[in-house]
Design a protein around this motif. Structure first.
Motif, PDB file in Angstrom:
ATOM      1  N   VAL A 250       0.838  -1.479   0.289  1.00 47.71           N
ATOM      2  CA  VAL A 250      -0.024   0.026   0.143  1.00 47.71           C
ATOM      3  C   VAL A 250       0.640   1.232  -0.540  1.00 47.71           C
ATOM      4  O   VAL A 250       0.641   2.533  -0.795  1.00 47.71           O
ATOM      5  CB  VAL A 250      -1.170  -0.006   1.212  1.00 47.71           C
ATOM      6  N   LEU A 251       1.491   1.384   1.021  1.00 45.37           N
ATOM      7  CA  LEU A 251       3.265   2.787   0.669  1.00 45.37           C
ATOM      8  C   LEU A 251       3.376   2.501  -0.558  1.00 45.37           C
ATOM      9  O   LEU A 251       3.761   3.704  -1.026  1.00 45.37           O
ATOM     10  CB  LEU A 251       4.112   2.304   1.798  1.00 45.37           C
ATOM     11  N   ASN A 252       4.291   1.740  -1.471  1.00 46.67           N
ATOM     12  CA  ASN A 252       4.283   1.753  -2.808  1.00 46.67           C
ATOM     13  C   ASN A 252       3.538   2.427  -3.380  1.00 46.67           C
ATOM     14  O   ASN A 252       3.500   2.975  -3.831  1.00 46.67           O
ATOM     15  CB  ASN A 252       5.034   0.250  -3.804  1.00 46.67           C
ATOM     16  N   ILE A 253       2.053   2.082  -4.071  1.00 45.06           N
ATOM     17  CA  ILE A 253       0.977   2.416  -3.949  1.00 45.06           C
ATOM     18  C   ILE A 253       0.860   4.413  -4.167  1.00 45.06           C
ATOM     19  O   ILE A 253       0.542   5.153  -4.882  1.00 45.06           O
ATOM     20  CB  ILE A 253      -0.034   1.891  -4.089  1.00 45.06           C
ATOM     21  N   VAL A 254       0.386   4.158  -3.359  1.00 45.11           N
ATOM     22  CA  VAL A 254       0.881   5.890  -2.508  1.00 45.11           C
ATOM     23  C   VAL A 254       1.619   6.440  -2.496  1.00 45.11           C
ATOM     24  O   VAL A 254       1.393   7.737  -3.307  1.00 45.11           O
ATOM     25  CB  VAL A 254       0.118   5.908  -0.716  1.00 45.11           C
ATOM     26  N   ARG A 255       2.818   5.581  -2.708  1.00 45.21           N
ATOM     27  CA  ARG A 255       3.961   6.984  -2.560  1.00 45.21           C
ATOM     28  C   ARG A 255       4.009   7.073  -4.746  1.00 45.21           C
ATOM     29  O   ARG A 255       4.358   8.698  -5.000  1.00 45.21           O
ATOM     30  CB  ARG A 255       5.915   6.213  -2.251  1.00 45.21           C
ATOM     31  N   ASN A 256       3.311   6.380  -5.508  1.00 47.73           N
ATOM     32  CA  ASN A 256       3.534   6.776  -6.923  1.00 47.73           C
ATOM     33  C   ASN A 256       2.843   7.858  -6.703  1.00 47.73           C
ATOM     34  O   ASN A 256       2.830   8.633  -7.988  1.00 47.73           O
ATOM     35  CB  ASN A 256       3.099   5.128  -7.088  1.00 47.73           C
ATOM     36  N   ALA A 257       1.087   7.342  -5.954  1.00 49.96           N
ATOM     37  CA  ALA A 257       0.290   8.341  -6.259  1.00 49.96           C
ATOM     38  C   ALA A 257       0.738  10.174  -5.944  1.00 49.96           C
ATOM     39  O   ALA A 257       0.864  11.226  -6.766  1.00 49.96           O
ATOM     40  CB  ALA A 257      -0.815   7.790  -5.257  1.00 49.96           C
ATOM     41  N   GLN A 258       1.603   9.854  -4.964  1.00 50.14           N
ATOM     42  CA  GLN A 258       2.499  11.210  -4.259  1.00 50.14           C
ATOM     43  C   GLN A 258       3.189  11.788  -5.444  1.00 50.14           C
ATOM     44  O   GLN A 258       2.718  13.547  -5.878  1.00 50.14           O
ATOM     45  CB  GLN A 258       2.914  10.991  -3.382  1.00 50.14           C
ATOM     46  N   GLN A 259       3.734  11.341  -6.150  1.00 55.36           N
ATOM     47  CA  GLN A 259       4.923  11.766  -7.081  1.00 55.36           C
ATOM     48  C   GLN A 259       4.185  11.706  -8.624  1.00 55.36           C
ATOM     49  O   GLN A 259       4.415  12.970  -9.127  1.00 55.36           O
ATOM     50  CB  GLN A 259       5.296  10.177  -7.691  1.00 55.36           C
ATOM     51  N   ALA A 260       2.937  10.920  -8.424  1.00 53.14           N
ATOM     52  CA  ALA A 260       1.939  11.452  -9.604  1.00 53.14           C
ATOM     53  C   ALA A 260       1.241  12.861  -9.373  1.00 53.14           C
ATOM     54  O   ALA A 260       0.988  13.635  -9.953  1.00 53.14           O
ATOM     55  CB  ALA A 260       1.572  10.698 -10.221  1.00 53.14           C
ATOM     56  N   LEU A 261       0.826  13.409  -8.243  1.00 50.97           N
ATOM     57  CA  LEU A 261       0.147  14.892  -8.275  1.00 50.97           C
ATOM     58  C   LEU A 261       1.732  15.654  -7.592  1.00 50.97           C
ATOM     59  O   LEU A 261       1.481  16.095  -6.858  1.00 50.97           O
ATOM     60  CB  LEU A 261      -0.658  14.491  -6.422  1.00 50.97           C
ATOM     61  N   VAL A 262       1.643  16.209  -8.813  1.00 48.48           N
ATOM     62  CA  VAL A 262       3.246  17.213  -9.127  1.00 48.48           C
ATOM     63  C   VAL A 262       1.897  18.768  -8.815  1.00 48.48           C
ATOM     64  O   VAL A 262       2.939  19.756  -8.482  1.00 48.48           O
ATOM     65  CB  VAL A 262       3.951  17.641 -10.162  1.00 48.48           C
ATOM     66  N   ASN A 263       0.764  18.517  -9.240  1.00 51.58           N
ATOM     67  CA  ASN A 263       0.105  20.242  -9.025  1.00 51.58           C
ATOM     68  C   ASN A 263      -0.706  20.113  -7.988  1.00 51.58           C
ATOM     69  O   ASN A 263      -1.509  20.868  -7.423  1.00 51.58           O
ATOM     70  CB  ASN A 263      -0.500  20.333 -10.463  1.00 51.58           C
ATOM     71  N   GLY A 264      -0.995  18.837  -7.184  1.00 51.34           N
ATOM     72  CA  GLY A 264      -1.469  18.499  -6.242  1.00 51.34           C
ATOM     73  C   GLY A 264      -2.154  17.356  -5.902  1.00 51.34           C
ATOM     74  O   GLY A 264      -2.943  17.984  -7.411  1.00 51.34           O
ATOM     75  N   GLY A 265      -2.820  17.316  -5.118  1.00 48.37           N
ATOM     76  CA  GLY A 265      -4.361  17.110  -5.175  1.00 48.37           C
ATOM     77  C   GLY A 265      -4.490  15.733  -4.171  1.00 48.37           C
ATOM     78  O   GLY A 265      -4.829  16.146  -2.974  1.00 48.37           O
ATOM     79  N   GLU A 266      -5.901  14.593  -4.282  1.00 52.07           N
ATOM     80  CA  GLU A 266      -6.554  13.900  -3.358  1.00 52.07           C
ATOM     81  C   GLU A 266      -6.540  12.610  -3.535  1.00 52.07           C
ATOM     82  O   GLU A 266      -6.376  12.064  -4.490  1.00 52.07           O
ATOM     83  CB  GLU A 266      -7.810  14.307  -2.610  1.00 52.07           C
ATOM     84  N   ILE A 267      -5.553  11.960  -2.202  1.00 50.04           N
ATOM     85  CA  ILE A 267      -5.408  10.475  -2.244  1.00 50.04           C
ATOM     86  C   ILE A 267      -6.584  10.132  -0.813  1.00 50.04           C
ATOM     87  O   ILE A 267      -6.551  10.903  -0.093  1.00 50.04           O
ATOM     88  CB  ILE A 267      -3.678  10.377  -2.056  1.00 50.04           C
ATOM     89  N   LYS A 268      -6.511   9.049  -1.616  1.00 44.34           N
ATOM     90  CA  LYS A 268      -7.587   8.598  -0.751  1.00 44.34           C
ATOM     91  C   LYS A 268      -7.511   6.869  -0.390  1.00 44.34           C
ATOM     92  O   LYS A 268      -7.057   6.476  -1.399  1.00 44.34           O
ATOM     93  CB  LYS A 268      -8.815   8.331  -1.236  1.00 44.34           C
ATOM     94  N   ILE A 269      -7.477   5.913   0.730  1.00 36.89           N
ATOM     95  CA  ILE A 269      -7.688   5.350   1.378  1.00 36.89           C
ATOM     96  C   ILE A 269      -8.737   4.521   1.710  1.00 36.89           C
ATOM     97  O   ILE A 269      -9.182   5.303   2.718  1.00 36.89           O
ATOM     98  CB  ILE A 269      -6.282   5.210   2.370  1.00 36.89           C
ATOM     99  N   LYS A 270      -9.464   3.476   0.970  1.00 42.42           N
ATOM    100  CA  LYS A 270     -10.889   3.060   1.341  1.00 42.42           C
ATOM    101  C   LYS A 270     -10.448   1.815   1.801  1.00 42.42           C
ATOM    102  O   LYS A 270      -9.963   0.438   0.774  1.00 42.42           O
ATOM    103  CB  LYS A 270     -10.799   3.260   0.216  1.00 42.42           C
TER     104      LYS A 270
END
Length: 356
Positions: A250-270
């Motif tokens: 899960v940490l790997n996927i979340v960090r990939n999402a953080q790197q993709a959100l270069v202009n900011g945004g939202e990550i949800k864990i459900k």
């Protein structure tokens, strides 16, 4: 739009007859009592010859699992699906069918509504597409390996050449250390390619505690313009998993999402309980579903179909091994990962079946 309209039996029958999918109605003895025009075209038999026939007699051979249909659809009332059933028609044609069955109750009797669709062209297209993706993935793997191996080998070769002519002991030691360092780098690459070699250490635990650890670790690398949102189902019971390995995934996927959100945004864990988790050859099984969703730009279409292959990445400096390892770790739990992505939305769905 038609409102409060009572359709005549003739119109309803015309609708059924003009369905492109072969639709059959079978009684409890698997005798055909209704068939639309597409059924006649699929089987190569006239409608009059079809009606009253036993289902088995409609084919020279078929691998449609009638026992499973009888148990789940007819008795339990659960829809059944068989995606690649082999059939040989009475005129010796061979085909692959996607088959769906559903229970019908009418005037105290039980029937099976069977829908069949020929999928040969779709399968051939998928096979050709998969072969192309595998070819491209193999080329990318070779290129990635060549790039990863070339630099350490260059360092080893250069250090070895210096050793031939260097007489100063300190310089010789530095060359030897460089060779050892680069050899260790190559060994680490091979180990990562081979994937995790330790069996999971499973125990019962609260999945949300594991996910809270992911949130804390992700917060350390998080920028101010990315929101981390939690949407947990508190009714989920303890799960029998290797907490550290699932945390790593899960940490790997979340960090990939953080790197993709270069202009900011939202990550949800459900988290949710999924009641239709399917494993090959087995009935639906209850599973834990962990979703990681973000509203970033989406995954590039060039890597979307080969996302879980090793050495596949479109990130500068990325190894392309993170998701490949993640898939291996989840596979060790008899689960699987799905990904769906389009501009403005990416979701990873992690399915972990509950212990029997």
């Amino acid at each position: 739009m038609l409102n409060n309209t009572h359709f005549s039996p003739e119109l309803l029958n015309a609708i059924w007859q003009n369905q492109t999918t072969a639709v059959m109605l079978l009684n409890e003895s698997f005798t055909l009592i209704y068939a639309n025009t597409s059924t006649s075209e699929l089987l190569g038999l006239g409608t009059k010859r079809l009606l009253g026939q036993s289902f088995d007699d409609l084919f020279n051979y078929h691998s449609i699992d009638l026992k499973r249909i009888a148990q789940y659809s007819l008795i339990d009332g659960v829809d059944c699906h068989q995606h690649r059933a082999d059939v040989v028609f009475v005129d010796s044609r061979h085909a692959k069918l996607a088959v769906s069955s559903k229970q019908i109750k009418y005037q105290g009797a039980l029937y099976i509504l069977l829908e069949c669709r020929q999928t040969d062209d779709e399968i051939k297209f998928d096979q050709a597409s998969n072969q192309m993706h595998q070819y491209q993935a193999a080329r990318n793997l070779i290129r990635g390996l060549a790039h990863e191996i070339k630099n350490p080998l260059g360092g080893i070769r250069g250090a070895a050449q210096l050793l031939q002519y260097e007489v100063d002991q300190q310089e010789r030691n530095e060359c030897a250390e460089l060779i050892i360092e680069q050899a260790d780098r190559l060994r680490e690459l091979v180990d990562r390619l081979l994937g995790p070699n330790q069996l999971p250490q499973k125990s019962y635990g609260n999945i949300h505690q594991t996910l809270e650890s992911v949130i804390k670790l992700s917060t350390l690398d998080n920028s101010d313009n990315i929101r981390l949102v939690k949407d947990y189902d508190p009714s989920i019971p303890d799960v029998y998993i290797d907490q550290s390995k699932v945390q790593q995934v899960v940490l790997n996927i979340v960090r990939n999402a953080q790197q993709a959100l270069v202009n900011g945004g939202e990550i949800k864990i459900k988290t949710r309980i999924n009641y239709q988790h399917r494993r090959p050859g087995k009935a639906p099984k209850k599973a834990l579903l962990i979703q990681v969703l973000d509203n970033g730009p989406g995954i590039d279409i060039s890597v979307r179909d080969t996302l879980f292959y090793p050495m596949i990445t479109n990130k500068d400096g990325g190894s392309g091994l993170g998701l490949s390892i993640a898939q291996t770790l989840i596979d060790q739990h008899n689960g699987y990962i799905e990904c769906d992505s389009w501009p403005g939305h990416t979701e990873f769905n992690i399915y972990l079946p509950f212990a029997d």
